[in-house]
Design an enzyme around this catalytic site. Structure first.
Site, short mmCIF file in Angstrom:
data_model
loop_
_atom_site.label_atom_id
_atom_site.label_comp_id
_atom_site.label_asym_id
_atom_site.label_seq_id
_atom_site.Cartn_x
_atom_site.Cartn_y
_atom_site.Cartn_z
N HIS A 154 0.83 -1.21 0.00
CA HIS A 154 0.00 0.00 0.00
C HIS A 154 0.86 1.26 0.00
O HIS A 154 0.46 2.29 0.55
CB HIS A 154 -0.95 0.03 1.20
CG HIS A 154 -1.68 -1.26 1.41
ND1 HIS A 154 -2.84 -1.58 0.75
CD2 HIS A 154 -1.36 -2.33 2.19
CE1 HIS A 154 -3.24 -2.79 1.13
NE2 HIS A 154 -2.35 -3.27 2.00
N SER A 275 15.11 21.58 -16.21
CA SER A 275 13.90 22.34 -16.46
C SER A 275 14.28 23.66 -17.12
O SER A 275 15.36 24.20 -16.87
CB SER A 275 13.19 22.60 -15.14
OG SER A 275 12.41 23.77 -15.22
N LYS A 281 16.24 21.77 -10.96
CA LYS A 281 15.61 20.50 -11.31
C LYS A 281 16.49 19.52 -12.07
O LYS A 281 17.32 19.90 -12.87
CB LYS A 281 14.37 20.77 -12.18
CG LYS A 281 13.28 21.54 -11.45
CD LYS A 281 12.41 20.64 -10.63
CE LYS A 281 11.38 20.01 -11.52
NZ LYS A 281 10.56 19.09 -10.75
N GLU A 288 9.88 8.57 -17.05
CA GLU A 288 8.47 8.90 -17.26
C GLU A 288 8.01 8.48 -18.65
O GLU A 288 6.91 7.96 -18.83
CB GLU A 288 8.24 10.39 -17.03
CG GLU A 288 8.30 10.76 -15.56
CD GLU A 288 8.35 12.26 -15.30
OE1 GLU A 288 8.06 12.67 -14.18
OE2 GLU A 288 8.71 13.02 -16.23
#
Ligand code: ARG
Length: 456
Positions: A154, A275, A281, A288
């Site tokens: 979980h 970024s 970043k 992804e």
């Protein structure tokens, strides 16, 4: 010239032609089409259907056409599909002899053969790439065999395990993918050529000979089925979908592991991006995308299922729609497996951050309950007592590892000094010796099995 010009008076509408043509995409299987034609031609010759001199001329010219396409000397344009392109080119080079190639064959069994050859090539490439990925997973798992980290259920810390155990879990998924593709290949590797347009041919062809030349294990049993079966393509896309799903899952781990809240991994510069606005970043774009690419391959599978579901026997033009999903899945699998294997080999694991994560939380609570159970306390009661200890820790800002024996004894007189060791992560990990567990020797055995399976 159209392949069917004899029966027609007017030209095909130009927009309808654009709509109908598959050459812009099925040019991708020119090599399979030519290989199939060469085998067909040799078989026609062997069966005495065409002369040896004719066959030699056809084969030589087909080989030259293939070489010219490979060398980009011949542009693949100006025909309805790859089959008509190759045939037109053949006829333009050797005249009437070239027109004999299509004897005892239809584009329906030809295209079914070509696409099987294409899928077979894709499976051979994909299983090779999967083996390389599993090997990298096994290597990295072996190096992290003693790296403690929490296992989650979980998405909450559950019990201590090792990073090696985690990576070996993914190796098992990709091993199943290899098995699935290998099994799927058996049903792909059956020759439909000789099925003709639908009900075979009256020419005395030798289908088994063509199969042998093309490396097929056998020939399709029923010509109607031979030209209209695309089950193998659906199976292939289903195997592809599961591989992409597995890639998506491990990359989901990498995305959140790379985030500041976890910091379990450091993304290599070579596999991350910055970024345009936020200078601090370092984004997991590659991971992804690997997660996102699964969507298109699931789409390919859905497209193929939907195309096929209402088709009566035998060939229907709808089936031309099988190409793009297959090509897309092949392309996506190929680049995804390559990039992920490279990324995985380079990623840096932060052992310290993982160890710290094991210490926090109550991931050793099960050990505490098991300890009491080993002293004869029924497990349900031991679970209840441990729950109370956890609550005590939370309320008093303590952890299982900082409790004293005196504190343990207040909850049960069955506790003795062994409990202080029992709640350590190392002890918890070392105790899981059963098959499938995370203990070092057992995990070494698991990794050995993984290696044996990829070497097979
Ligand atoms: N381009 C066609 C396809 O991919 C080849 C078969 C054409 N056959 C036909 N009867 N129109 O399906």
């Amino acid at each position: 010239m159209k392949l069917w010009s004899g029966r027609f008076k007017a030209d095909f509408d130009e927009v309808a032609e654009l709509f109908n043509d598959s050459l812009p995409f099925d040019c991708a299987m020119y090599a399979q089409d030519i290989t199939g034609s060469i085998a067909h031609c040799k078989m026609l010759c062997k069966c005495g259907i065409i002369e040896k001199t004719e066959a030699d001329k056809i084969v030589k010219t087909l080989e030259a056409i293939k070489a010219d396409i490979e060398a980009e000397k011949l542009e693949v344009v100006g025909a309805e599909d790859i089959h008509s392109f190759v045939e037109n080119e053949l006829v333009s080079r050797i005249g009437d002899v070239g027109k004999k190639l299509h004897t005892a064959r239809s584009r329906n069994d030809q295209v079914a053969t070509d696409i099987r050859l294409y899928v077979r090539d894709s499976i051979d490439n994909v299983t090779k790439l999967l083996r390389a990925l599993v090997k990298t997973l096994a290597d990295r798992a072996e190096a992290e065999i003693s790296t403690a980290m929490p296992a989650y259920t979980h998405m909450q810390k559950a019990q201590p395990t090792t990073l090696g155990h985690y990576l070996a879990a993914y190796a098992n998924m990709f091993l199943r993918d290899i098995e699935r593709f290998t099994d799927c290949r058996k049903r792909v590797n059956i020759l439909p050529l000789g099925s003709g347009a639908a009900v075979s041919t009256t020419f005395p062809i030798d289908r088994n000979y063509t199969a042998k030349l093309l490396g097929f294990d056998s020939v399709t049993e029923n010509s109607l089925d031979g030209v209209s079966d695309r089950d193998f393509a659906i199976e292939y896309l289903s195997c592809a979908s599961l591989t992409m799903l597995h890639l998506s899952r491990i990359n989901e781990e990498f995305v959140y592991w790379s985030g500041g809240e976890f910091s379990f991994i450091k993304l290599p510069d070579e596999f991350s991006t910055g970024s345009s606005i936020m200078p601090q970043k370092k984004n997991p774009d590659v991971n992804e995308l690997l997660r996102g690419k699964s969507g298109r391959v699931f789409g390919d599978l859905t497209a193929m299922l939907t195309v096929m579901k209402g088709l009566p026997l035998a060939y229907n033009k709808d089936m031309q729609e099988d190409k793009e999903p297959i090509f897309d899945a092949d392309k996506t699998l190929n680049i995804s497996l390559k990039v992920f294997t490279r990324m995985l080999a380079a990623v840096e694991f932060d052992r310290g951050a993982m160890a710290a994560a094991v210490e926090g939380g109550f991931s050793c609570a099960t050990e505490c309950a098991d300890y009491l159970a080993n002293k004869g306390v029924p497990f349900r009661t031991a679970h209840e007592v441990t729950g109370k200890i956890v609550l005590y820790c939370i309320e008093n800002k303590k952890t299982l590892q900082t409790l004293t024996l005196k504190e343990f004894k207040e909850f049960s007189d069955k506790f003795d000094k062994g409990i202080l060791d029992a709640v350590k992560a190392e002890t918890a990990i070392a105790g899981r010796k059963v098959i499938g567990g995370c203990e070092k020797n057992e995990l070494t055995r698991q990794i050995k099995v993984i290696r044996e399976k990829i070497e097979k």
